[in-house]
Scaffold this motif. Structure first.
Motif, PDB file in Angstrom:
ATOM      1  N   ASN A   5     -10.082 -19.165  24.894  1.00 52.86           N
ATOM      2  CA  ASN A   5      -9.584 -20.357  24.218  1.00 52.86           C
ATOM      3  C   ASN A   5      -8.902 -19.874  22.939  1.00 52.86           C
ATOM      4  O   ASN A   5      -9.568 -19.489  21.982  1.00 52.86           O
ATOM      5  CB  ASN A   5     -10.753 -21.294  23.912  1.00 52.86           C
ATOM      6  N   GLY A   8      -7.262 -23.480  20.739  1.00 51.74           N
ATOM      7  CA  GLY A   8      -7.438 -24.732  21.465  1.00 51.74           C
ATOM      8  C   GLY A   8      -6.726 -24.786  22.802  1.00 51.74           C
ATOM      9  O   GLY A   8      -6.744 -25.823  23.473  1.00 51.74           O
ATOM     10  N   ARG A  72     -11.518 -19.153  20.000  1.00 50.47           N
ATOM     11  CA  ARG A  72     -12.425 -20.287  19.814  1.00 50.47           C
ATOM     12  C   ARG A  72     -13.444 -20.328  20.950  1.00 50.47           C
ATOM     13  O   ARG A  72     -13.504 -19.412  21.773  1.00 50.47           O
ATOM     14  CB  ARG A  72     -11.635 -21.588  19.729  1.00 50.47           C
ATOM     15  N   ILE A  73     -14.242 -21.373  20.998  1.00 51.56           N
ATOM     16  CA  ILE A  73     -15.291 -21.497  22.004  1.00 51.56           C
ATOM     17  C   ILE A  73     -14.648 -21.526  23.385  1.00 51.56           C
ATOM     18  O   ILE A  73     -13.856 -22.432  23.678  1.00 51.56           O
ATOM     19  CB  ILE A  73     -16.106 -22.781  21.774  1.00 51.56           C
ATOM     20  N   PRO A  76     -15.682 -25.317  25.413  1.00 53.74           N
ATOM     21  CA  PRO A  76     -15.999 -26.108  24.217  1.00 53.74           C
ATOM     22  C   PRO A  76     -16.754 -27.401  24.468  1.00 53.74           C
ATOM     23  O   PRO A  76     -17.380 -27.919  23.539  1.00 53.74           O
ATOM     24  CB  PRO A  76     -14.624 -26.400  23.620  1.00 53.74           C
ATOM     25  N   GLU A  77     -16.704 -27.963  25.690  1.00 48.99           N
ATOM     26  CA  GLU A  77     -17.315 -29.274  25.908  1.00 48.99           C
ATOM     27  C   GLU A  77     -18.114 -29.311  27.215  1.00 48.99           C
ATOM     28  O   GLU A  77     -17.827 -30.109  28.112  1.00 48.99           O
ATOM     29  CB  GLU A  77     -16.235 -30.357  25.923  1.00 48.99           C
ATOM     30  N   GLY A 115     -17.835 -20.524  18.035  1.00 45.90           N
ATOM     31  CA  GLY A 115     -16.959 -19.502  18.566  1.00 45.90           C
ATOM     32  C   GLY A 115     -17.458 -18.094  18.285  1.00 45.90           C
ATOM     33  O   GLY A 115     -18.409 -17.885  17.513  1.00 45.90           O
ATOM     34  N   ASP A 118     -17.074 -17.328  14.506  1.00 55.66           N
ATOM     35  CA  ASP A 118     -17.380 -18.389  13.550  1.00 55.66           C
ATOM     36  C   ASP A 118     -18.528 -18.000  12.629  1.00 55.66           C
ATOM     37  O   ASP A 118     -19.466 -17.286  13.028  1.00 55.66           O
ATOM     38  CB  ASP A 118     -17.754 -19.681  14.277  1.00 55.66           C
TER      39      ASP A 118
END
Length: 310
Positions: A5, A8, A72-73, A76-77, A115, A118
C-alpha cells in the motif's frame, strides 16, 4: 509476488520499486488495497501474467530499502482480526502456564492497525512486544480442511501484537482485546507476500529487537503448537473467514513481561521486527501527550467502576 500500500494505492513490487496496480492493469483493478483482496483470484491471475521487471515503477526504492517510499498498512480495513495466544511452547513456559489443548483465540480491533514505519503512542501502563507471523485470507472459507487451508491464504506479513499488560490482565476476566487494541498496537507489513515466495511457509524464522539493543525474541514458525493450517480449519469451523481477514498466529518466548526484572517499551525505543523472507517492521515508540494520559486515566476509572458494579 509482493503487494504493498503506497500512499493509499495498491502497488506490486517490481524488484527495484513499485508499479501502481490500477494504472498497470489499465483500470481492471481499482487503486484501493482492499479491492484487490476482494477480487484476489483475479488479481493473482493478472499478476501471474506480468513480467514484474518490465512494469513501469512509479516509485523507486531508496538506499536499497523500501523505507524511502510511503509504505502504509497493506491490509487497512479487515473485517475480522483474529489473534492466537500461547501458541509457542517456550512462550507458554515463560508465562508459567501449561500447553493449551485448543487455540486461545481473541481479537484485536481493526482500529489498532498501523503501518510498517509508523510511530506508536505509548499509553500509560506496561506496553510489551510480541512479534508474530500474520496470515491474510484471500478467499472466503467455511469449514476449511487443513489440507486446503493454505489455498485460502492471500499471503503473509510481519506483525507486532503490542500489549498493555496492566489492562490486558485486569480483573477476573482478562481484557485481552482491549489491552491489545490501543491505536498503533497492530503494526503489520511491510508488504503482503504470497506464499509461493517462501521456500516453506510452515518454517520461517522470526524475531524482534530494539534498534540500539540486543535481540528480544527469536523463534521459528515450525514450533507453533497450532500451525497455520490447523488455525484456519478451527476458526473457519466456527465462523466464515473473509477476504482480507487477518490471523496473528502467536509469539515465541522473550516478551518483556517474562523477563526478570520485566522490561517494557519506553518512549524513544525503536522496535525492529522481522520474518524470514517476508520483511521488516521498524516502529518508534513515542510518549503520549499529557491530555491523552488524563483521558486514559478517566477511562480506566470508568472500567474499574463498571467492573465493580457488575
Amino acid at each position: 509476488m509482493r503487494f504493498a500500500n503506497i500512499g493509499g494505492r495498491l502497488a506490486i513490487s517490481t524488484g527495484g520499486g513499485y508499479a501502481d496496480v490500477a494504472a498497470a492493469s489499465g483500470g481492471q483493478f481499482g487503486p484501493a488495497a482492499m479491492e484487490g483482496l476482494e477480487n484476489w483470484s483475479g488479481l493473482r491471475a493478472w499478476a501471474d501474467r506480468q513480467d514484474a521487471a518490465a512494469l513501469e515503477p512509479y516509485l523507486l526504492e531508496g538506499s536499497g530499502e523500501k523505507g524511502a517510499v510511503d509504505l502504509r498498512i497493506p491490509v487497512p480495513e479487515p473485517r475480522q482480526v483474529f489473534a492466537i495466544g500461547l501458541n509457542y511452547r517456550d512462550h507458554v513456559a515463560e508465562s508459567g502456564l501449561t500447553d493449551p489443548s485448543t487455540p486461545a483465540v481473541f481479537t484485536k480491533f481493526p482500529t489498532c492497525l498501523a503501518g510498517p514505519r509508523d510511530s506508536v503512542v505509548l499509553p500509560p501502563g506496561s506496553v510489551d512486544w510480541e512479534v508474530e507471523l500474520v496470515v491474510v485470507i484471500g478467499r472466503r472459507g467455511e469449514h476449511v480442511s487443513e489440507g486446503a487451508a493454505w489455498s485460502h491464504v492471500a499471503g503473509v506479513m510481519v506483525g507486532q501484537d503490542l500489549s498493555e499488560r496492566q489492562l490486558q490482565l485486569a480483573g477476573p476476566a482478562p481484557q485481552f482485546s482491549l489491552g491489545k487494541s490501543f491505536p498503533g498496537f497492530g503494526p503489520i507489513g511491510p508488504e503482503l507476500v504470497t506464499v509461493d515466495e517462501l521456500a516453506d511457509p510452515d518454517d520461517l524464522a522470526l524475531g524482534c529487537r530494539l534498534e540500539d539493543g540486543d535481540v528480544l525474541q527469536s523463534g521459528r514458525t515450525r514450533d507453533l503448537i497450532f500451525p497455520v493450517p490447523e488455525l484456519i480449519a478451527r476458526l473457519s469451523a466456527v465462523c466464515p473467514l473473509l477476504p482480507g481477514d487477518l490471523i496473528f498466529t502467536g509469539t515465541p518466548a522473550g516478551v518483556g513481561g517474562g523477563r526478570k526484572p520485566p522490561r517494557f517499551l519506553r518512549p524513544g525505543d525503536v522496535l525492529v521486527s522481522w520474518v524470514e523472507g517476508v520483511g521488516t517492521l521498524r516502529n518508534r515508540m513515542v510518549a503520549a501527550p499529557a491530555s491523552a494520559g488524563a483521558a486514559d486515566q478517566h477511562s480506566r476509572q470508568v472500567l474499574d467502576l463498571t467492573h465493580t458494579t457488575h
